[in-house]
Motif scaffolding. Structure first.
Motif, PDB file in Angstrom:
ATOM      1  N   SER A  31     113.116 -74.213   2.903  1.00  0.00           N
ATOM      2  CA  SER A  31     112.005 -74.121   3.854  1.00  0.00           C
ATOM      3  C   SER A  31     112.209 -75.040   5.042  1.00  0.00           C
ATOM      4  O   SER A  31     111.952 -74.656   6.171  1.00  0.00           O
ATOM      5  N   GLN A  32     112.630 -76.261   4.784  1.00  0.00           N
ATOM      6  CA  GLN A  32     112.850 -77.209   5.870  1.00  0.00           C
ATOM      7  C   GLN A  32     113.977 -76.727   6.765  1.00  0.00           C
ATOM      8  O   GLN A  32     113.905 -76.832   7.986  1.00  0.00           O
ATOM      9  N   ALA A  35     112.572 -73.807   8.806  1.00  0.00           N
ATOM     10  CA  ALA A  35     111.598 -74.285   9.793  1.00  0.00           C
ATOM     11  C   ALA A  35     112.301 -74.876  11.012  1.00  0.00           C
ATOM     12  O   ALA A  35     111.839 -74.709  12.142  1.00  0.00           O
ATOM     13  N   LYS A  42     109.754 -66.359  14.407  1.00  0.00           N
ATOM     14  CA  LYS A  42     108.483 -66.776  13.824  1.00  0.00           C
ATOM     15  C   LYS A  42     107.437 -65.725  14.182  1.00  0.00           C
ATOM     16  O   LYS A  42     107.333 -65.326  15.344  1.00  0.00           O
ATOM     17  N   LYS A  93     108.196 -66.849   8.614  1.00  0.00           N
ATOM     18  CA  LYS A  93     109.569 -66.677   9.069  1.00  0.00           C
ATOM     19  C   LYS A  93     110.279 -65.856   8.015  1.00  0.00           C
ATOM     20  O   LYS A  93     110.062 -66.061   6.817  1.00  0.00           O
ATOM     21  N   TYR A 102     104.127 -70.444   6.181  1.00  0.00           N
ATOM     22  CA  TYR A 102     103.667 -71.764   6.609  1.00  0.00           C
ATOM     23  C   TYR A 102     102.181 -71.616   6.915  1.00  0.00           C
ATOM     24  O   TYR A 102     101.804 -70.862   7.800  1.00  0.00           O
TER      25      TYR A 102
END
Length: 130
Positions: A31-32, A35, A42, A93, A102
């Motif tokens: 996820s990080q 992101a 997005k 995403k 998110y």
């Protein structure tokens, strides 16, 4: 004999620690990474839901609806990660067949109290009342 048992137990402990450390946080790392990756588009998230099957022991599918090119699009994902962040607008995403949600927390304990006036109140009756 005692040395062999002690060695076996210590090897089991080390292997267990390696397995546990390898399994935890995998979704968070992905996820990080997603992101931060600006090349992954997005989309504004409209809604998402888990499609739970009571007959299956597998993780539920994720059905998500998002805005793409001005139109609402809905997809179902087998792989997904849900991230709760301090943001105002939820988004999604998508990388291949994997979705990354998110969203803000459902309840914020530091938010201002709501104010308003009740205009109409309907008392609901229990199904036991006849």
């Amino acid at each position: 004999m005692k040395k062999q048992k002690l060695f076996s137990l210590s090897m089991i402990a080390v292997l267990s620690a390696l397995i546990i450390s390898g399994c935890s946080g995998g979704g968070l790392d992905r996820s990080q990474e997603v992101a931060k990756d600006k090349s992954i588009k997005k989309y504004d998230l409209v809604w998402f839901d888990y499609l739970n099957d009571s007959e299956s022991d597998k993780a539920p599918l994720l059905k998500a609806s998002y805005m793409a090119k001005g139109k609402q699009k809905t997809e179902t994902f087998k792989k997904y990660v849900e991230n709760v962040e301090d943001i105002e607008q939820p988004y999604i995403k998508i990388r291949g067949d994997e979705a990354f949600i998110y969203r803000p927390p459902y309840i914020k304990y530091d938010q201002e109290p709501l104010e308003g006036v009740v205009k109409d109140k309907i008392e609901q009756k229990s199904s036991d009342d006849k």
